[in-house]
Design a protein around this motif. Structure first.
Motif, PDB file in Angstrom:
ATOM      1  N   MET A  45       0.816  -1.204   0.000  1.00 32.59           N
ATOM      2  CA  MET A  45       0.000   0.000   0.000  1.00 32.59           C
ATOM      3  C   MET A  45       0.859   1.267   0.000  1.00 32.59           C
ATOM      4  O   MET A  45       0.402   2.321  -0.429  1.00 32.59           O
ATOM      5  N   ARG A  46       2.100   1.166   0.478  1.00 36.04           N
ATOM      6  CA  ARG A  46       2.944   2.349   0.500  1.00 36.04           C
ATOM      7  C   ARG A  46       3.314   2.814  -0.906  1.00 36.04           C
ATOM      8  O   ARG A  46       3.655   3.988  -1.111  1.00 36.04           O
ATOM      9  N   ALA A  47       3.262   1.909  -1.879  1.00 44.81           N
ATOM     10  CA  ALA A  47       3.587   2.280  -3.250  1.00 44.81           C
ATOM     11  C   ALA A  47       2.417   2.934  -3.976  1.00 44.81           C
ATOM     12  O   ALA A  47       2.596   3.455  -5.076  1.00 44.81           O
ATOM     13  N   ALA A  59       7.704   8.809  -2.780  1.00 44.26           N
ATOM     14  CA  ALA A  59       8.089   7.405  -2.655  1.00 44.26           C
ATOM     15  C   ALA A  59       9.157   7.224  -1.580  1.00 44.26           C
ATOM     16  O   ALA A  59       9.094   6.281  -0.779  1.00 44.26           O
ATOM     17  N   ARG A  60      10.137   8.130  -1.548  1.00 45.91           N
ATOM     18  CA  ARG A  60      11.171   8.019  -0.513  1.00 45.91           C
ATOM     19  C   ARG A  60      10.620   8.360   0.864  1.00 45.91           C
ATOM     20  O   ARG A  60      11.068   7.793   1.867  1.00 45.91           O
ATOM     21  N   LEU A  61       9.654   9.258   0.922  1.00 44.27           N
ATOM     22  CA  LEU A  61       9.103   9.653   2.217  1.00 44.27           C
ATOM     23  C   LEU A  61       8.342   8.508   2.868  1.00 44.27           C
ATOM     24  O   LEU A  61       8.456   8.275   4.074  1.00 44.27           O
ATOM     25  N   VAL A  62       7.544   7.796   2.070  1.00 41.55           N
ATOM     26  CA  VAL A  62       6.731   6.701   2.613  1.00 41.55           C
ATOM     27  C   VAL A  62       7.413   5.345   2.422  1.00 41.55           C
ATOM     28  O   VAL A  62       6.799   4.308   2.713  1.00 41.55           O
ATOM     29  N   ARG A  63       8.659   5.360   1.888  1.00 40.92           N
ATOM     30  CA  ARG A  63       9.395   4.129   1.627  1.00 40.92           C
ATOM     31  C   ARG A  63       8.611   3.201   0.699  1.00 40.92           C
ATOM     32  O   ARG A  63       8.475   2.007   0.947  1.00 40.92           O
ATOM     33  N   GLY A  64       8.127   3.829  -0.361  1.00 41.41           N
ATOM     34  CA  GLY A  64       7.334   3.061  -1.321  1.00 41.41           C
ATOM     35  C   GLY A  64       8.009   2.909  -2.668  1.00 41.41           C
ATOM     36  O   GLY A  64       7.328   2.778  -3.693  1.00 41.41           O
ATOM     37  N   GLU A  65       9.362   2.924  -2.689  1.00 42.06           N
ATOM     38  CA  GLU A  65      10.057   2.724  -3.955  1.00 42.06           C
ATOM     39  C   GLU A  65       9.831   1.303  -4.467  1.00 42.06           C
ATOM     40  O   GLU A  65       9.797   0.349  -3.690  1.00 42.06           O
ATOM     41  N   SER A  66       9.661   1.187  -5.772  1.00 38.06           N
ATOM     42  CA  SER A  66       9.474  -0.134  -6.382  1.00 38.06           C
ATOM     43  C   SER A  66       9.904  -0.060  -7.840  1.00 38.06           C
ATOM     44  O   SER A  66       9.939   1.017  -8.443  1.00 38.06           O
ATOM     45  N   ARG A  67      10.227  -1.220  -8.401  1.00 42.78           N
ATOM     46  CA  ARG A  67      10.603  -1.280  -9.817  1.00 42.78           C
ATOM     47  C   ARG A  67       9.398  -0.936 -10.692  1.00 42.78           C
ATOM     48  O   ARG A  67       9.534  -0.324 -11.749  1.00 42.78           O
TER      49      ARG A  67
END
Length: 252
Positions: free
Chosen positions: A1-3, A50-58
């Motif tokens: 959900m973070r992404a 994305a970096r704030l919520v740690r939602g980085e993804s490919r």
């Protein structure tokens, strides 16, 4: 959900870029340009979200590249074609195609180099070529000037076509350009930087097209300095990489 949050921002940027084409078809030129600029703002936000919520993804990285290709490649190309280049059906369409395709090539080159460890420009805090959002803003510079003063020469396709082709070439070039993400402000000038941002926002609210014109010209003026700055870094690295020579033996 973070992404979900950063990907939603990326999708909003894609919607803004496509909406710019819709306004261009309706000949609402200022709204068309504004939608591309809105897409650029959202594109600058999604990575930080994305970096704030740690939602980085490919998945997010691939979606971002596809969004950039449409919002900053296809959309500006079609807007400029409908605004001016269609008066030269063949040459104008070729320039529009070149801009859109070169934007896709730049993004493909960026994606292909994600896992590459040896990236001289990136490791030194520079980018390779003009970023896609900046290229979209530079390509629409004749439109900014035309909004200020509707001079027919600014809309002349023989003027717009070479400019669009030049920006497209700069986008896929190997020029070292400054990366905003690598800039670090000194502690004693952060207040002055904040004051400058406030002045810039106020100028943009009062004189948007004049401010965008000034920013575009300022960025173009910075290109020689970025190339020279990277040249200095390259020379320093070459000196550090030279093997140390043993001291010469004393003469008998």
């Amino acid at each position: 959900m973070r992404a979900v949050a950063p990907n939603a921002v990326t999708a909003m940027a894609l919607c803004a870029g496509l909406t710019g084409i819709r306004f261009a078809i309706a000949q609402s030129w200022e709204l068309a340009v504004a939608m591309v600029l809105l897409a650029a703002v959202l594109d600058g936000i999604d990575g930080r979200v994305a970096r704030l919520v740690r939602g980085e993804s490919r998945f997010g990285a691939e979606l971002d590249s596809l969004s950039d290709a449409i919002s900053f490649g296809v959309s500006p190309a079609l807007i400029l074609y409908l605004w001016s280049l269609q008066a030269l059906p063949r040459l104008g369409w070729i320039c529009a195609l070149v801009f859109a395709v070169f934007c896709a090539l730049r993004l493909a080159r960026f994606n292909a180099a994600i896992d590459t460890t040896d990236q001289p420009h990136k490791s030194a805090g520079f980018l390779t070529g003009i970023p896609a959002p900046v290229a979209a803003g530079l390509a629409m510079l004749p439109m900014y000037l035309w909004f200020i003063d509707e001079t027919p020469l600014l809309r002349e396709p023989l003027v717009v076509a070479p400019w669009v082709a030049l920006v497209a070439i700069l986008m896929i070039s190997s020029l070292a350009t400054f990366s905003w993400g690598s800039l670090r402000l000194r502690q004693n000038i952060r207040f002055e930087a904040l004051a400058g941002v406030v002045i810039l926002v106020a100028a943009f609210a009062s004189y948007p097209w004049q401010t965008l014109t000034a920013l575009a010209l300022a960025y173009l003026a910075m290109l020689p300095f970025s190339v020279r700055a990277y040249g200095r870094v390259k020379q320093q690295r070459a000196k550090l990489a030279e093997p140390s020579r043993p001291p010469a033996a004393p003469a008998p």
